[in-house]
Write a protein that holds these residues in place. Structure first.
Motif, PDB file in Angstrom:
ATOM      1  N   LEU A 219     -39.451 -54.884 -29.958  1.00 48.26           N
ATOM      2  CA  LEU A 219     -38.992 -56.198 -29.507  1.00 48.26           C
ATOM      3  C   LEU A 219     -37.479 -56.221 -29.344  1.00 48.26           C
ATOM      4  O   LEU A 219     -36.759 -55.388 -29.908  1.00 48.26           O
ATOM      5  CB  LEU A 219     -39.382 -57.282 -30.521  1.00 48.26           C
ATOM      6  CG  LEU A 219     -40.870 -57.388 -30.871  1.00 48.26           C
ATOM      7  CD1 LEU A 219     -41.127 -56.683 -32.194  1.00 48.26           C
ATOM      8  CD2 LEU A 219     -41.317 -58.831 -30.950  1.00 48.26           C
ATOM      9  N   ILE A 220     -37.017 -57.216 -28.575  1.00 51.75           N
ATOM     10  CA  ILE A 220     -35.585 -57.490 -28.426  1.00 51.75           C
ATOM     11  C   ILE A 220     -35.368 -58.980 -28.674  1.00 51.75           C
ATOM     12  O   ILE A 220     -36.149 -59.824 -28.217  1.00 51.75           O
ATOM     13  CB  ILE A 220     -35.083 -57.099 -27.026  1.00 51.75           C
ATOM     14  CG1 ILE A 220     -34.990 -55.575 -26.901  1.00 51.75           C
ATOM     15  CG2 ILE A 220     -33.719 -57.723 -26.744  1.00 51.75           C
ATOM     16  CD1 ILE A 220     -34.555 -55.090 -25.531  1.00 51.75           C
ATOM     17  N   ARG A 221     -34.301 -59.287 -29.416  1.00 47.95           N
ATOM     18  CA  ARG A 221     -33.896 -60.682 -29.632  1.00 47.95           C
ATOM     19  C   ARG A 221     -32.429 -60.817 -29.264  1.00 47.95           C
ATOM     20  O   ARG A 221     -31.623 -59.929 -29.561  1.00 47.95           O
ATOM     21  CB  ARG A 221     -34.110 -61.089 -31.090  1.00 47.95           C
ATOM     22  CG  ARG A 221     -33.637 -62.503 -31.435  1.00 47.95           C
ATOM     23  CD  ARG A 221     -33.865 -62.805 -32.905  1.00 47.95           C
ATOM     24  NE  ARG A 221     -33.377 -64.118 -33.286  1.00 47.95           N
ATOM     25  CZ  ARG A 221     -32.148 -64.383 -33.750  1.00 47.95           C
ATOM     26  NH1 ARG A 221     -31.271 -63.378 -33.874  1.00 47.95           N
ATOM     27  NH2 ARG A 221     -31.789 -65.599 -34.077  1.00 47.95           N
ATOM     28  N   ASP A 222     -32.068 -61.931 -28.618  1.00 52.75           N
ATOM     29  CA  ASP A 222     -30.671 -62.120 -28.238  1.00 52.75           C
ATOM     30  C   ASP A 222     -29.997 -63.151 -29.123  1.00 52.75           C
ATOM     31  O   ASP A 222     -30.566 -63.616 -30.132  1.00 52.75           O
ATOM     32  CB  ASP A 222     -30.548 -62.451 -26.752  1.00 52.75           C
ATOM     33  CG  ASP A 222     -31.079 -63.837 -26.386  1.00 52.75           C
ATOM     34  OD1 ASP A 222     -31.400 -64.629 -27.305  1.00 52.75           O
ATOM     35  OD2 ASP A 222     -31.180 -64.126 -25.178  1.00 52.75           O
ATOM     36  N   ASN A 223     -28.797 -63.564 -28.755  1.00 48.61           N
ATOM     37  CA  ASN A 223     -27.995 -64.466 -29.571  1.00 48.61           C
ATOM     38  C   ASN A 223     -28.467 -65.915 -29.519  1.00 48.61           C
ATOM     39  O   ASN A 223     -28.045 -66.739 -30.325  1.00 48.61           O
ATOM     40  CB  ASN A 223     -26.531 -64.384 -29.122  1.00 48.61           C
ATOM     41  CG  ASN A 223     -26.011 -62.960 -29.132  1.00 48.61           C
ATOM     42  OD1 ASN A 223     -25.672 -62.424 -30.176  1.00 48.61           O
ATOM     43  ND2 ASN A 223     -25.961 -62.314 -27.974  1.00 48.61           N
ATOM     44  N   ASN A 225     -31.669 -66.644 -29.761  1.00 45.78           N
ATOM     45  CA  ASN A 225     -33.003 -66.575 -30.366  1.00 45.78           C
ATOM     46  C   ASN A 225     -34.112 -66.433 -29.329  1.00 45.78           C
ATOM     47  O   ASN A 225     -35.275 -66.732 -29.581  1.00 45.78           O
ATOM     48  CB  ASN A 225     -33.289 -67.789 -31.255  1.00 45.78           C
ATOM     49  CG  ASN A 225     -34.517 -67.578 -32.134  1.00 45.78           C
ATOM     50  OD1 ASN A 225     -34.785 -66.456 -32.585  1.00 45.78           O
ATOM     51  ND2 ASN A 225     -35.285 -68.628 -32.370  1.00 45.78           N
ATOM     52  N   THR A 226     -33.761 -65.985 -28.123  1.00 43.55           N
ATOM     53  CA  THR A 226     -34.789 -65.618 -27.154  1.00 43.55           C
ATOM     54  C   THR A 226     -35.352 -64.265 -27.571  1.00 43.55           C
ATOM     55  O   THR A 226     -34.598 -63.310 -27.784  1.00 43.55           O
ATOM     56  CB  THR A 226     -34.214 -65.523 -25.739  1.00 43.55           C
ATOM     57  OG1 THR A 226     -33.622 -66.780 -25.399  1.00 43.55           O
ATOM     58  CG2 THR A 226     -35.301 -65.190 -24.730  1.00 43.55           C
ATOM     59  N   ARG A 227     -36.667 -64.206 -27.690  1.00 46.21           N
ATOM     60  CA  ARG A 227     -37.311 -62.986 -28.182  1.00 46.21           C
ATOM     61  C   ARG A 227     -38.320 -62.484 -27.159  1.00 46.21           C
ATOM     62  O   ARG A 227     -39.017 -63.280 -26.536  1.00 46.21           O
ATOM     63  CB  ARG A 227     -38.020 -63.264 -29.510  1.00 46.21           C
ATOM     64  CG  ARG A 227     -37.090 -63.617 -30.656  1.00 46.21           C
ATOM     65  CD  ARG A 227     -37.769 -64.516 -31.666  1.00 46.21           C
ATOM     66  NE  ARG A 227     -37.967 -65.870 -31.143  1.00 46.21           N
ATOM     67  CZ  ARG A 227     -38.873 -66.728 -31.615  1.00 46.21           C
ATOM     68  NH1 ARG A 227     -39.685 -66.373 -32.597  1.00 46.21           N
ATOM     69  NH2 ARG A 227     -38.988 -67.934 -31.098  1.00 46.21           N
ATOM     70  N   MET A 228     -38.377 -61.153 -27.023  1.00 47.41           N
ATOM     71  CA  MET A 228     -39.273 -60.543 -26.048  1.00 47.41           C
ATOM     72  C   MET A 228     -39.992 -59.351 -26.651  1.00 47.41           C
ATOM     73  O   MET A 228     -39.392 -58.565 -27.398  1.00 47.41           O
ATOM     74  CB  MET A 228     -38.487 -60.035 -24.831  1.00 47.41           C
ATOM     75  CG  MET A 228     -38.129 -61.086 -23.820  1.00 47.41           C
ATOM     76  SD  MET A 228     -37.161 -60.353 -22.492  1.00 47.41           S
ATOM     77  CE  MET A 228     -38.115 -58.900 -22.100  1.00 47.41           C
ATOM     78  N   LEU A 229     -41.258 -59.228 -26.315  1.00 48.20           N
ATOM     79  CA  LEU A 229     -41.996 -58.014 -26.644  1.00 48.20           C
ATOM     80  C   LEU A 229     -41.797 -57.019 -25.506  1.00 48.20           C
ATOM     81  O   LEU A 229     -42.184 -57.293 -24.371  1.00 48.20           O
ATOM     82  CB  LEU A 229     -43.486 -58.324 -26.821  1.00 48.20           C
ATOM     83  CG  LEU A 229     -44.388 -57.115 -27.068  1.00 48.20           C
ATOM     84  CD1 LEU A 229     -44.058 -56.451 -28.391  1.00 48.20           C
ATOM     85  CD2 LEU A 229     -45.859 -57.532 -27.031  1.00 48.20           C
ATOM     86  N   ILE A 230     -41.179 -55.897 -25.804  1.00 50.03           N
ATOM     87  CA  ILE A 230     -40.931 -54.876 -24.786  1.00 50.03           C
ATOM     88  C   ILE A 230     -42.137 -53.964 -24.634  1.00 50.03           C
ATOM     89  O   ILE A 230     -42.520 -53.594 -23.526  1.00 50.03           O
ATOM     90  CB  ILE A 230     -39.689 -54.038 -25.154  1.00 50.03           C
ATOM     91  CG1 ILE A 230     -38.460 -54.935 -25.272  1.00 50.03           C
ATOM     92  CG2 ILE A 230     -39.450 -52.925 -24.131  1.00 50.03           C
ATOM     93  CD1 ILE A 230     -38.135 -55.707 -24.022  1.00 50.03           C
ATOM     94  N   CYS A 231     -42.756 -53.623 -25.751  1.00 50.57           N
ATOM     95  CA  CYS A 231     -43.863 -52.660 -25.685  1.00 50.57           C
ATOM     96  C   CYS A 231     -44.737 -52.813 -26.925  1.00 50.57           C
ATOM     97  O   CYS A 231     -44.230 -52.881 -28.046  1.00 50.57           O
ATOM     98  CB  CYS A 231     -43.299 -51.237 -25.615  1.00 50.57           C
ATOM     99  SG  CYS A 231     -44.542 -49.926 -25.555  1.00 50.57           S
TER     100      CYS A 231
END
Length: 819
Positions: A219-223, A225-231
């Motif tokens: 996963l990736i999270r930004d500043n 608090n947007t969060r994404m599942l990459i794989c």
């Protein structure tokens, strides 16, 4: 007071390759450095990895050779004015060192900021007790763990919860695996090792969940608090086999979307929010397929082999995006290179129209005494990645990557000769070459339910293996049947596999395929599954109709990469590949690379102009050569694929390199690197070789001896064809005896390039292509005193005794130090 402007950035490297650390961390570090340079940041990189390629991207003031212990790093931090440190590119061992630096108060004293992950998050994710406490607070299920510092306390706790149990050293001084103990004898043995490598003299003890399905989320999270599942990836083997030794698939193959998958995805998104991670995070889950309950077993807020696999499998630029997040940008503002649409930003969650598989590779053929049974201690020395339109195709292509004969080179035994007792034993106790034993069991009529019970592997995979065996049987019974061949190619069978079943040559299969117009097409690897226009640079092969590869009319060079890391060449071979790509580009050629090591630096998006992530087989190489029509085909030295391609009629330009190390079992005190081109001979430098089997530069030879060495070297070089050579000398009194002359050894090239301040690979490529000589000087660190190369061997990780004089060809990495 916090610095408002972050200009001087420090990155701590992962150190030499070992089992568990391939080149994936160095690859992520290089991408990060390139991205930081784009925004004019001053980057310094610290490492003791002798095979590091990063020294060629930084000047001598910003590439520091140092031990990676707390004392060495404190001295470097005090002597520089770094604004920030990126801690996520050196793996778990760097986290342990950072903990020691924090205890010493260094970050506060020097006002250094950590980017991407805080010290608190590091402490909470790396200490099982802290991790479980936080998971409990957010109502995420975990395996209860007890942290103990006394062997008697451990034994009492285990007597209460029962065997099997899992041990994990707390704050380990090196990469450490979870150790499974089936009985008290194993427990006492492993406790000694666990306490020894724990910096706090503590071990985490937990009830074993062996047999549960293992799921991995990147996963990736930004500043914001947007969060994404990459794989999302699924391990073929259940918990109990180290994830690095298991076959891994993405997308997940057996999870029901609304129930299991969404529950785990939601959990992962909640965890990265709770730990306030900014950038990358890899989370491992254990799923009880009977009850549907899952448990969080690991939270890794740093780059590792799984994040590298995620980036390669999806085409999503993970390192680029995470670097920008670390400097305050958010996913909605970050553009992905390659997307041809102004609003196509990093916020796109990757969607795949293919299946990718990571397949482990082992080097047990070189370590006869090693126990090949797979458990919670990682044993694979590398891996390959393969792509397909179906599970069968991706898996068969992965198998072809490591299977050069009728059975896997990794298998300890010929599976067809096992009696039933032996076969059942290797099914119950998974072993290197496991996939071949499972296929053999299916050939013998074992039922899905029986195999699933014996192995704890999901029944879904056995249905896929049954389909593979059914195709095999049809091929065997119907040689040169075009419709059956078409179906076999669609599901991933290679020409060489079919040739064995038809009892003919690969060439006959290839000719029959061409006659019947059964030809491959190339598909792009990108994160939108074709939803957005994309400038593809990475491709895989399949047997469908639409071809996505764009072929240019530029002069081009086709370069053979070296696939999975093995003992011997390992990361040094990838170093040579990277330099070969860059030299060919500097000479005006478009570079086309075939390679399929998911952690390799050479497959990074900004290096080769075009990349084919395919098995290094004759068939795949010929497919690409026929399509691309390169002016040159370049290979590192002479190895099996080079021989096979030459026999198939391909004109290959071989760099005159030795794929083994410098001559072994040859007494020598000095080693000279010399260059022969036309009528010119030149000594590039003299190394010392007589102390503890290491390589040192400069040598401490007497000036008179050096003069003799230079004279004799010139004479030896005159006997050779053009190239760069290593000439070894033994000294007896004032006499010198030449004990060996070989082409430049791949294993030594990175170290020699740095200390000689001479780009050896660039020179070799230019000579091989018949081009004028270029400027071969490279930037190197200041070499006050001697620089020393020591080989790193995997004996300890494989739990076998270290021989007195281990052969260099069995090294898995190399360390550089000052002496």
């Amino acid at each position: 007071m916090a610095r408002t402007k972050l200009q001087k950035i420090l990155i701590i490297g992962s150190g030499p390759n070992t089992i568990g650390v391939d080149t994936e961390l160095e690859a992520a570090a290089l991408q990060t450095i390139q991205e930081l340079h784009q925004v004019d940041k001053e980057v310094t990189f610290i490492t003791n990895n002798a095979n590091s390629v990063i020294g060629n991207y930084l000047d001598s003031d910003h590439f520091i050779i140092s031990n990676l212990d707390a004392n060495s790093l404190i001295a470097i931090l005090r002597n520089n004015e770094f604004d920030a440190l990126i801690p996520t590119l050196g793996g778990a061992p760097v986290f342990q060192v950072l903990h020691q630096l924090d205890e010493a108060g260094i970050f506060e004293q020097l006002n250094i900021r950590l980017l991407g992950v805080s010290l608190r998050t590091i402490a909470n994710t790396q200490n099982p007790e802290s991790l479980n406490r936080i998971l409990k607070n957010i109502h995420e299920p975990y395996i209860p763990t007890n942290i103990l510092n006394d062997a008697d306390a451990v034994l009492k706790f285990v007597h209460r919860i029962g065997y099997p149990v899992i041990l994990k050293p707390v704050a380990a001084i090196s990469n450490s695996s979870r150790m499974r103990c089936e009985n008290e004898h194993q427990l006492k043995q492993m406790l000694a090792s666990a306490f020894r490598i724990s910096t706090t003299h503590q071990v985490a003890v937990e009830k074993s969940i062996v047999g549960f399905k293992e799921i991995e989320m990147t996963l990736i999270r930004d500043n914001e608090n947007t969060r994404m599942l990459i794989c999302a990836a699924e391990d073929f083997n259940p918990v109990g086999v180290h994830a690095g030794d298991s076959v891994v698939f993405t997308p997940t193959q057996t999870l029901t979307d609304q129930e299991e998958f969404q529950a785990i995805r939601t959990s992962a998104l909640r965890i990265v929010q709770e730990f306030k991670i900014r950038g990358i995070c890899h989370i491992q889950f254990a799923l009880n397929t009977v009850t549907g309950n899952y448990y969080v077993i690991r939270v890794n807020p740093y780059f590792d082999r799984t994040t590298a696999f995620a980036a390669r499998a999806t085409g999503y630029p993970v390192a680029l995006v995470c670097t920008q997040i670390s400097f305050g940008r958010n996913l909605r503002n970050i553009k992905i290179p390659g997307l041809r649409q102004h609003d196509s930003l990093a916020l796109i969650e990757p969607t795949l129209d293919h299946i990718a598989v990571r397949f482990p590779t082992f080097s047990f053929a070189s370590f006869a005494n090693a126990n090949q049974e797979l458990n919670t201690r990682m044993k694979s020395t590398g891996s390959v990645i393969a792509f397909g339109r179906s599970t069968e195709e991706a898996l068969l292509k992965a198998i072809r990557s490591v299977d050069s004969t009728t059975t896997s080179e990794q298998a300890a035994l010929d599976e067809s000769r096992l009696n039933e007792g032996q076969l059942i034993n290797v099914l119950v106790h998974p072993t290197a070459g496991e996939m071949f034993y499972l296929l053999e069991a299916i050939r013998r009529g074992y039922q899905v339910e029986e195999l699933s019970e014996l192995t704890k592997i999901d029944a879904f995979y056995f249905y896929k293996l049954i389909h593979i065996v059914q195709i095999e049987k049809k091929l065997r019974k119907n040689p040169f049947d075009a419709s059956i061949l078409q179906n076999a190619k669609y599901y991933g069978y290679g020409d060489s596999q079919i040739a064995r079943l038809w009892k003919c040559s690969d060439k006959k299969v290839r000719e029959f395929r061409h006659t019947n117009h059964i030809e491959p097409t190339f598909k792009g690897i990108e994160p939108t599954a074709g939803e957005f226009p994309y400038n593809n640079r990475s491709y895989y092969t399949t047997f469908e109709t639409e071809n996505e590869a764009q072929i240019s009319e530029q002069p081009k060079v086709f370069i053979l990469g070296t696939a999975n890391s093995q003992v011997g060449t390992n990361s040094a071979a990838d170093y040579v590949t990277v330099h070969t790509i860059e030299t060919c580009q500097n000479l005006g050629y478009e570079t086309v690379l075939i390679n399929n090591n998911p952690g390799a630096i050479s497959i990074l998006p900004k290096l080769a102009d075009k990349l084919y992530l395919e098995p290094l087989t004759v068939e795949n190489c010929l497919n690409i050569i026929n399509s691309e029509q390169p002016d040159f085909v370049i290979a590192q030295g002479k190895w099996q694929i080079v021989t096979d391609l030459s026999e198939a009629g391909v004109d290959i330009t071989q760099l005159p390199l030795s794929r083994t190390s410098r001559a072994e079992n040859v007494d020598s005190h000095y080693l000279v690197v010399g260059r022969k081109s036309g009528d010119t001979e030149r000594n590039l430098g003299c190394f010392q070789t007589d102390q503890d089997d290491s390589l040192r530069f400069p040598s401490q030879a007497d000036p008179q001896i050096l003069k003799k060495i230079e004279h004799i070297s010139q004479s030896e070089l005159r006997k050779q064809s053009d190239g760069i050579y290593q000439i070894m000398f033994k000294q007896e009194g004032t006499h010198l005896i030449v004990t060996g002359t070989i082409p430049l050894a791949i294993q030594d090239i990175p170290f020699m390039t740095g200390v000689l301040n001479y780009d050896l690979v660039d020179d070799l490529v230019r000579m091989a292509l018949g081009k004028p000589e270029g400027d071969n000087m490279v930037e190197i660190p200041n070499t006050e005193g001697q620089l020393k190369l020591d080989h790193i061997f995997p004996y300890e990780q494989l739990q076998i005794p270290i021989p007195k004089n281990p052969p260099f060809s069995l090294a898995i990495g190399a360390k550089i130090s000052k002496s």
